[in-house]
Design an enzyme around this catalytic site. Structure first.
Site, PDB file in Angstrom:
ATOM      1  N   GLY A  84      36.315  -3.285  24.888  1.00 18.21           N
ATOM      2  CA  GLY A  84      36.805  -4.614  24.540  1.00 18.21           C
ATOM      3  C   GLY A  84      37.507  -5.359  25.655  1.00 18.21           C
ATOM      4  N   GLY A 115      32.217  -1.953  27.957  1.00 21.81           N
ATOM      5  CA  GLY A 115      30.861  -2.474  28.144  1.00 21.81           C
ATOM      6  C   GLY A 115      30.925  -3.667  29.074  1.00 21.81           C
ATOM      7  NE  ARG A 121      28.457 -13.958  26.697  1.00 21.21           N
ATOM      8  CZ  ARG A 121      29.609 -13.883  26.020  1.00 21.21           C
ATOM      9  NH1 ARG A 121      29.737 -13.025  25.040  1.00 21.21           N
ATOM     10  NH2 ARG A 121      30.635 -14.643  26.343  1.00 21.21           N
ATOM     11  CE1 TYR A 134      28.673 -12.629  19.550  1.00 30.34           C
ATOM     12  CE2 TYR A 134      27.978 -12.754  21.826  1.00 30.34           C
ATOM     13  CZ  TYR A 134      28.056 -12.067  20.642  1.00 30.34           C
ATOM     14  OH  TYR A 134      27.506 -10.816  20.571  1.00 30.34           O
ATOM     15  CB  CYS A 153      11.722 -25.481  18.699  1.00 31.16           C
ATOM     16  SG  CYS A 153      10.514 -26.059  19.880  1.00 31.16           S
ATOM     17  CE1 TYR A 183      27.641  -6.337  23.896  1.00 27.45           C
ATOM     18  CE2 TYR A 183      29.259  -7.122  25.491  1.00 27.45           C
ATOM     19  CZ  TYR A 183      28.848  -6.185  24.561  1.00 27.45           C
ATOM     20  OH  TYR A 183      29.639  -5.101  24.301  1.00 27.45           O
TER      21      TYR A 183
HETATM   22  C1  PLP Z   1      30.387  -3.035  21.606  1.00 29.33           C
HETATM   23  C2  PLP Z   1      31.229  -1.854  21.558  1.00 29.33           C
HETATM   24  C3  PLP Z   1      31.980  -1.473  22.682  1.00 29.33           C
HETATM   25  C4  PLP Z   1      32.022  -2.269  23.968  1.00 29.33           C
HETATM   26  O1  PLP Z   1      32.730  -3.452  23.866  1.00 29.33           O
HETATM   27  P1  PLP Z   1      33.018  -4.327  25.179  1.00 29.33           P
HETATM   28  O2  PLP Z   1      33.745  -5.493  24.652  1.00 29.33           O
HETATM   29  O3  PLP Z   1      31.702  -4.700  25.752  1.00 29.33           O
HETATM   30  O4  PLP Z   1      33.824  -3.497  26.090  1.00 29.33           O
HETATM   31  C5  PLP Z   1      32.719  -0.319  22.614  1.00 29.33           C
HETATM   32  N1  PLP Z   1      32.737   0.447  21.483  1.00 29.33           N
HETATM   33  C6  PLP Z   1      32.037   0.098  20.388  1.00 29.33           C
HETATM   34  C7  PLP Z   1      32.098   0.974  19.206  1.00 29.33           C
HETATM   35  C8  PLP Z   1      31.267  -1.048  20.386  1.00 29.33           C
HETATM   36  O5  PLP Z   1      30.587  -1.384  19.290  1.00 29.33           O
END
Ligand code: PLP
Length: 409
Positions: free
Chosen positions: A236, A273, A310, A314, A341, A370
């Protein structure tokens, strides 16, 4: 994005001019910096050095096999959310002992695949899932290592569409339900609870929600007096999409996690991620047409929401930068849009932009996470190419999808 820079008004990726690449490879395409990927991983590991965590790259941020393999070679494990991602992580050479599996709706086939491959942890998100795993374990007479994903009911203060740790979100299991399940664990002879996990959301820019989550976890673990091998603190971590974005102070957080780890005497897992790959890629695109509107000019580029979802999904904005800078400003406000479209196939609007013409190249910035992993064949458009710079070489790490194959399926 320190490996993307202007030099004499030309956009460079590492030591290569993006214009030269765009002249060789048909747009649109994703372009990644291998050096930036390496730098981000090493930097993350350095911040949490005293925690010595297992870093499990969240594959869904970017499932390109070459990128996953690169991260694997740097020492990363993988956080996967489907059987497909699990197989990709294995194919990328990531050891099963470094793979964790999250997700609210894992199917029996997916669970069996994870069990067969003896991955480190299945992070269970409901009582029903735990009961199914116990049943599978009984059938094959094997005790299965699981983690419980807890929903700590903490507001990550991020976009509501990427918030996952509040009671109203579908993710994880409430503390009350976890406690009562844990107290009845004797019934489930084929489950071994080795971990608890959390993941409260994405693009988090403050350390407050992380601190709150640590407090919630400490309390549950102490109240139930559980001995755990691992605590999986999720991912996150935000990145700077815009100049005004201020990042969380991860050094402070690292100290807290280090104390937390000492108190509980367990190992820590992270699942970053976006923060590992978000700023490592751009999406290079060509201006197809410029159309005068009543109030603004539409700059129609050859990348669409199918390639980069994205902004539509979002409501976020990504800067689009010219591959060649000029000093001349245009008079009208402009909106960058794609060919799909759908009204939401649009990217960003500027009151003023430099003078620009049909055939010029531009780049959507911070598109490494993403981006390609969320792309689709909507409007029967082939998936676009992915290109990596690695040691001053250009490598096609995914070929553009063959249109004939696409129309025959
Ligand atoms: C998507 C996800 C992540 C990664 O989140 P980031 O914001 O990209 O770091 C980590 N753990 C779980 C369980 C996820 O679903």
């Amino acid at each position: 994005m320190s490996h993307f820079k202007y030099f004499k008004k030309k956009l460079f990726i590492e030591n290569t001019s993006v214009l030269n690449i765009a002249k060789k490879i048909k747009t649109p395409f994703y372009l990644y910096s291998g050096k930036q990927i390496e730098k981000n991983y090493i930097n993350f590991a350095k911040i949490f050095k005293h925690v010595n965590p297992l870093i499990c790259f969240a594959a869904k941020a970017n499932t390109n096999l070459t990128i996953m393999r690169m991260l694997g070679k740097l020492g990363s494990g993988a956080d996967v959310v489907s059987g497909g991602e699990l197989l990709k992580a294995l194919k990328a050479g990531i050891k099963p002992s470094k793979i964790v599996f999250s997700g609210v709706g894992k199917t029996e086939d997916e669970l069996k695949l994870a069990i067969k491959n003896e991955i480190l942890l299945i992070n269970v998100e409901s009582e029903s899932e735990a009961i199914l795993i116990n049943k599978i374990g009984k059938k094959i007479n094997k005790i299965i290592s699981i983690g419980f994903r807890i929903n700590p009911n903490v507001d990550a203060k991020t976009h509501k569409k990427i918030s996952t740790g509040k009671a109203e979100n579908k993710f994880g299991i409430s503390i009350t339900n976890f406690s009562s399940f844990y107290k009845s664990i004797e019934q489930y002879k084929y489950l071994k609870i080795n971990a608890v996990s959390v993941h409260i959301g994405s693009q988090i820019l403050s350390d407050t929600p992380y601190k709150k989550t640590l407090d919630v976890l400490s309390k549950v673990i102490n109240d139930l007096n559980i001995k755990l091998k691992y605590v999986d603190l999720g991912g996150g971590f935000g990145i700077k999409y815009n100049k005004k974005d201020k990042l969380a102070n991860l050094n402070n957080y690292a100290k807290l996690v280090s104390d937390f780890k000492k108190k509980l005497n367990c190992d820590i897992i992270f699942e970053p991620g976006r923060s590992l790959v978000g700023d490592t890629g751009i999406l290079v695109s060509k201006i197809q047409y410029i159309k005068k509107g009543l109030r603004k000019n539409f700059i129609i580029i050859d990348a669409g929401m199918n390639d980069f979802m994205r902004t539509a999904l979002y409501d976020v904005s990504h800067d689009i930068v010219p591959v060649i800078k000029t000093d001349k400003k245009s008079q009208n406000s402009v909106e960058f849009v794609g060919p799909i479209c759908e009204t939401t196939c649009k990217f960003v609007q500027y009151k003023k932009y430099q003078k620009i013409k049909e055939g010029d190249f531009v780049a959507i910035t911070n598109a490494g996470a993403y981006g390609s992993s969320l792309s689709s064949n909507y409007n029967t458009k082939p998936l676009i190419a992915e290109v990596l710079t690695s040691k001053n070489n250009l490598k096609i790490i995914r070929k553009k999808q063959d249109l004939l194959k696409l129309i025959n399926s």
